[in-house]
Design a protein around this motif. Structure first.
Motif, PDB file in Angstrom:
ATOM      1  N   LEU A 266       0.932  -1.216  -0.006  1.00 26.45           N
ATOM      2  CA  LEU A 266       0.032  -0.047  -0.178  1.00 26.45           C
ATOM      3  C   LEU A 266       0.812   1.342   0.067  1.00 26.45           C
ATOM      4  O   LEU A 266       1.955   1.456   0.459  1.00 26.45           O
ATOM      5  N   PRO A 267       0.616   2.289  -0.713  1.00 22.45           N
ATOM      6  CA  PRO A 267       1.376   3.457  -0.695  1.00 22.45           C
ATOM      7  C   PRO A 267       1.278   4.208   0.490  1.00 22.45           C
ATOM      8  O   PRO A 267       0.348   3.759   1.562  1.00 22.45           O
ATOM      9  N   ALA A 268       2.176   4.920   0.604  1.00 23.77           N
ATOM     10  CA  ALA A 268       2.207   6.016   2.024  1.00 23.77           C
ATOM     11  C   ALA A 268       0.956   6.568   1.969  1.00 23.77           C
ATOM     12  O   ALA A 268       0.100   7.004   1.279  1.00 23.77           O
ATOM     13  N   SER A 269       0.636   7.030   3.322  1.00 26.89           N
ATOM     14  CA  SER A 269      -0.576   7.888   3.865  1.00 26.89           C
ATOM     15  C   SER A 269      -0.148   9.435   3.119  1.00 26.89           C
ATOM     16  O   SER A 269       0.837   9.767   2.869  1.00 26.89           O
ATOM     17  N   ASP A 270      -1.343  10.157   2.591  1.00 23.40           N
ATOM     18  CA  ASP A 270      -1.409  11.254   2.181  1.00 23.40           C
ATOM     19  C   ASP A 270      -0.835  12.486   3.104  1.00 23.40           C
ATOM     20  O   ASP A 270      -0.405  13.604   2.737  1.00 23.40           O
ATOM     21  N   SER A 271      -1.076  11.995   4.407  1.00 25.06           N
ATOM     22  CA  SER A 271      -0.619  13.288   5.398  1.00 25.06           C
ATOM     23  C   SER A 271       0.900  13.358   5.510  1.00 25.06           C
ATOM     24  O   SER A 271       1.625  12.608   5.761  1.00 25.06           O
ATOM     25  N   GLY A 272       1.241  14.593   5.440  1.00 27.76           N
ATOM     26  CA  GLY A 272       2.633  15.037   5.159  1.00 27.76           C
ATOM     27  C   GLY A 272       3.442  15.116   6.319  1.00 27.76           C
ATOM     28  O   GLY A 272       4.570  14.835   6.524  1.00 27.76           O
ATOM     29  N   ASP A 273       2.822  14.855   7.655  1.00 28.32           N
ATOM     30  CA  ASP A 273       3.551  15.025   8.809  1.00 28.32           C
ATOM     31  C   ASP A 273       3.541  13.563   9.609  1.00 28.32           C
ATOM     32  O   ASP A 273       4.077  13.567  10.723  1.00 28.32           O
ATOM     33  N   GLN A 274       3.319  12.888   8.848  1.00 30.75           N
ATOM     34  CA  GLN A 274       3.274  11.378   9.635  1.00 30.75           C
ATOM     35  C   GLN A 274       4.810  10.752   9.316  1.00 30.75           C
ATOM     36  O   GLN A 274       5.230  10.861   8.222  1.00 30.75           O
ATOM     37  N   VAL A 275       5.477  10.005  10.414  1.00 31.21           N
ATOM     38  CA  VAL A 275       6.819   9.421  10.056  1.00 31.21           C
ATOM     39  C   VAL A 275       6.684   8.068  10.434  1.00 31.21           C
ATOM     40  O   VAL A 275       5.856   7.712  11.501  1.00 31.21           O
ATOM     41  N   GLN A 276       7.314   7.062  10.129  1.00 30.93           N
ATOM     42  CA  GLN A 276       7.341   5.673  10.582  1.00 30.93           C
ATOM     43  C   GLN A 276       8.979   5.623  11.380  1.00 30.93           C
ATOM     44  O   GLN A 276       9.852   5.841  10.923  1.00 30.93           O
ATOM     45  N   ILE A 277       8.513   4.850  12.636  1.00 34.83           N
ATOM     46  CA  ILE A 277       9.548   4.829  13.681  1.00 34.83           C
ATOM     47  C   ILE A 277       9.593   3.442  14.100  1.00 34.83           C
ATOM     48  O   ILE A 277       8.542   2.855  14.090  1.00 34.83           O
ATOM     49  N   PRO A 278      10.487   2.737  14.593  1.00 39.19           N
ATOM     50  CA  PRO A 278      10.571   1.397  15.247  1.00 39.19           C
ATOM     51  C   PRO A 278       9.541   1.521  16.543  1.00 39.19           C
ATOM     52  O   PRO A 278       9.532   2.367  17.326  1.00 39.19           O
ATOM     53  N   ALA A 279       8.805   0.567  16.932  1.00 41.00           N
ATOM     54  CA  ALA A 279       8.022   0.313  18.026  1.00 41.00           C
ATOM     55  C   ALA A 279       8.879   0.400  19.348  1.00 41.00           C
ATOM     56  O   ALA A 279       8.462   0.926  20.402  1.00 41.00           O
ATOM     57  N   SER A 280       9.964  -0.018  19.176  1.00 36.64           N
ATOM     58  CA  SER A 280      10.942  -0.158  20.306  1.00 36.64           C
ATOM     59  C   SER A 280      11.350   1.442  20.962  1.00 36.64           C
ATOM     60  O   SER A 280      11.726   1.590  22.141  1.00 36.64           O
ATOM     61  N   ALA A 281      11.104   2.329  20.032  1.00 35.41           N
ATOM     62  CA  ALA A 281      11.581   4.034  20.516  1.00 35.41           C
ATOM     63  C   ALA A 281      10.288   4.483  21.387  1.00 35.41           C
ATOM     64  O   ALA A 281      10.622   5.473  21.956  1.00 35.41           O
ATOM     65  N   LEU A 282       9.066   3.740  21.236  1.00 35.34           N
ATOM     66  CA  LEU A 282       8.160   4.401  22.356  1.00 35.34           C
ATOM     67  C   LEU A 282       8.134   4.142  23.655  1.00 35.34           C
ATOM     68  O   LEU A 282       8.544   2.765  23.906  1.00 35.34           O
ATOM     69  N   PHE A 283       7.749   4.879  24.527  1.00 37.99           N
ATOM     70  CA  PHE A 283       7.553   4.679  26.044  1.00 37.99           C
ATOM     71  C   PHE A 283       6.559   5.276  26.569  1.00 37.99           C
ATOM     72  O   PHE A 283       6.138   6.378  25.802  1.00 37.99           O
ATOM     73  N   GLY A 284       6.163   5.228  27.569  1.00 40.74           N
ATOM     74  CA  GLY A 284       5.047   6.154  28.266  1.00 40.74           C
ATOM     75  C   GLY A 284       3.836   6.114  27.422  1.00 40.74           C
ATOM     76  O   GLY A 284       3.103   7.072  27.418  1.00 40.74           O
ATOM     77  N   VAL A 285       3.345   4.952  26.765  1.00 38.90           N
ATOM     78  CA  VAL A 285       2.245   4.951  25.734  1.00 38.90           C
ATOM     79  C   VAL A 285       0.882   5.083  26.563  1.00 38.90           C
ATOM     80  O   VAL A 285       0.553   4.454  27.197  1.00 38.90           O
ATOM     81  N   ARG A 286       0.058   6.018  25.998  1.00 39.84           N
ATOM     82  CA  ARG A 286      -1.144   6.410  26.600  1.00 39.84           C
ATOM     83  C   ARG A 286      -1.930   6.046  25.403  1.00 39.84           C
ATOM     84  O   ARG A 286      -1.796   5.885  24.190  1.00 39.84           O
ATOM     85  N   THR A 287      -3.621   6.343  25.482  1.00 45.12           N
ATOM     86  CA  THR A 287      -4.463   6.198  24.206  1.00 45.12           C
ATOM     87  C   THR A 287      -4.170   7.124  23.259  1.00 45.12           C
ATOM     88  O   THR A 287      -4.140   8.276  23.618  1.00 45.12           O
ATOM     89  N   GLY A 288      -3.471   6.574  22.149  1.00 39.67           N
ATOM     90  CA  GLY A 288      -3.390   7.592  21.037  1.00 39.67           C
ATOM     91  C   GLY A 288      -1.927   8.297  21.033  1.00 39.67           C
ATOM     92  O   GLY A 288      -2.003   9.189  20.169  1.00 39.67           O
TER      93      GLY A 288
END
Length: 349
Positions: A266-288
């Motif tokens: 599937l092609p990339a999202s049309d939204s220009g401010d979205q970036v793709q990062i590894p899931a391991s970089a996230l912490f303190g995850v809350r809803t959304g």
């Protein structure tokens, strides 16, 4: 003597305090943590989806009679191959034959009546209205003959194309209603397609002509490259999915009903401010939303807040808080605090 002891204690206390670095925040802040980082780049955000589907004939046509009647014969069974123009089934023509005879006799009668009225009208013995009524009766009789002839001609089912009988719904001697499918024919002339259900979010990104790799185990393990030929104009009312159809190249082993898997990018999202990062970089995850550590130019980290848009295999699509070129920490997060000094391991992104 007491003054010498007091002076000795004054010398010991500073030395003891220098030996305990953990109580000194300035010294603790200088601890350097080895970390791995990921550089946010302006890269393709393509993602691959896999969908299970089935092989079908491009045209699977239900065939039925235009009139009700008793089935006289059915010549083929399910799975039989038939050639274009072959007689598949037929109704008992007793009723339709009788209807044709009645319609023909009535047409002959009104034509004779019309000839008589036309002669009288020419001599002035009948009115124009009487002549027009006789003319209308002839036209009605001709239409009934055509109708009876159509019913008689369509009392037989002929194969519109070479193909395979996929379904047989009637038996000889059975009374069938007009329009009821008697047989379903898979038209071999139109070839095979692969149909998969796709959720609306992904289907909106697909276009005619996009390629996919399709694996059908009963045909072989080698993937088949196929292009999208059709996308349903509306979603299935029961499942909410859109059926996407791929045109398959001709292969002798293909059969209607075989199950396979299609892998599509599937092609990339049309939204220009979205970036793709590894899931391991996230912490303190809350809803959304969640947090990441960004490595500054001075090798200290700062905390950024990002919005979580979508989670894929191993990666997270996020927006806000990051820009291209930022280096985010992917390992060793548990030991870091805002302002911690880090050492980036060479060769890691």
């Amino acid at each position: 003597m007491s003054s010498k002891i007091f002076a000795g204690l004054l010398l010991v206390i500073p030395l003891a305090s220098c030996g305990d670095n953990s109580a000194n925040p300035k010294i603790a802040a200088q601890t350097i943590h080895p970390v791995q980082v990921f550089t946010v780049e302006k890269q393709s955000l393509e993602r691959e989806i896999n969908a299970v589907g089935t092989v079908r004939y491009r045209r699977e046509t239900p065939l039925g009679f235009t009139t009700s009647g008793k089935v006289a014969l059915v010549r083929f069974e399910e799975g039989n191959f038939v050639k274009r123009g072959a007689l598949l089934a037929a109704l008992d023509t007793t009723n339709v034959g009788a209807d044709m005879s009645v319609a023909t006799a009535e047409r002959d009668r009104v034509r004779a009546e019309f000839d008589r009225v036309r002669s009288l009208y020419a001599d002035g013995w009948v009115t124009k209205a009487r002549f027009e009524a006789a003319d209308a009766a002839v036209k009605g009789a001709d239409a009934r003959v055509q109708q009876a002839g159509f019913a008689r001609n369509t009392a037989q089912l002929y194969a519109p194309s070479s193909g395979v009988v996929l379904m047989r719904n009637v038996q000889a001697g059975q009374v069938i209603a007009a329009g009821m499918p008697a047989l379903t024919l898979g038209e071999a002339d139109q070839g095979f397609v692969f149909r998969v259900p796709i959720v609306d979010r992904d289907a909106s990104k697909l276009r005619i002509g996009m390629a996919a790799n399709i694996v059908i185990e009963s045909v072989g393990n080698a993937p088949i490259t196929a292009m999208i030929s059709e996308i349903d104009g509306r979603a299935n009312a029961a499942t909410g999915t859109f059926t996407v159809q791929f045109r398959l190249p001709s292969q002798p082993a293909l059969r209607s009903g075989q199950i396979g898997t299609a892998a599509m990018k599937l092609p990339a999202s049309d939204s220009g401010d979205q970036v793709q990062i590894p899931a391991s970089a996230l912490f303190g995850v809350r809803t959304g939303e969640g947090l990441v550590y960004v490595v500054r130019a001075d090798n200290r980290v700062e905390t950024r807040n990002v919005a979580v848009e979508r989670v894929t295999d191993g990666f997270v699509l996020v927006s806000g808080g990051l820009k291209f070129g930022d280096r985010i920490v992917t390992s060793g997060l548990e030991k870091l605090r805002t302002g911690s000094t880090v050492r980036v391991l060479i060769g890691k992104r």
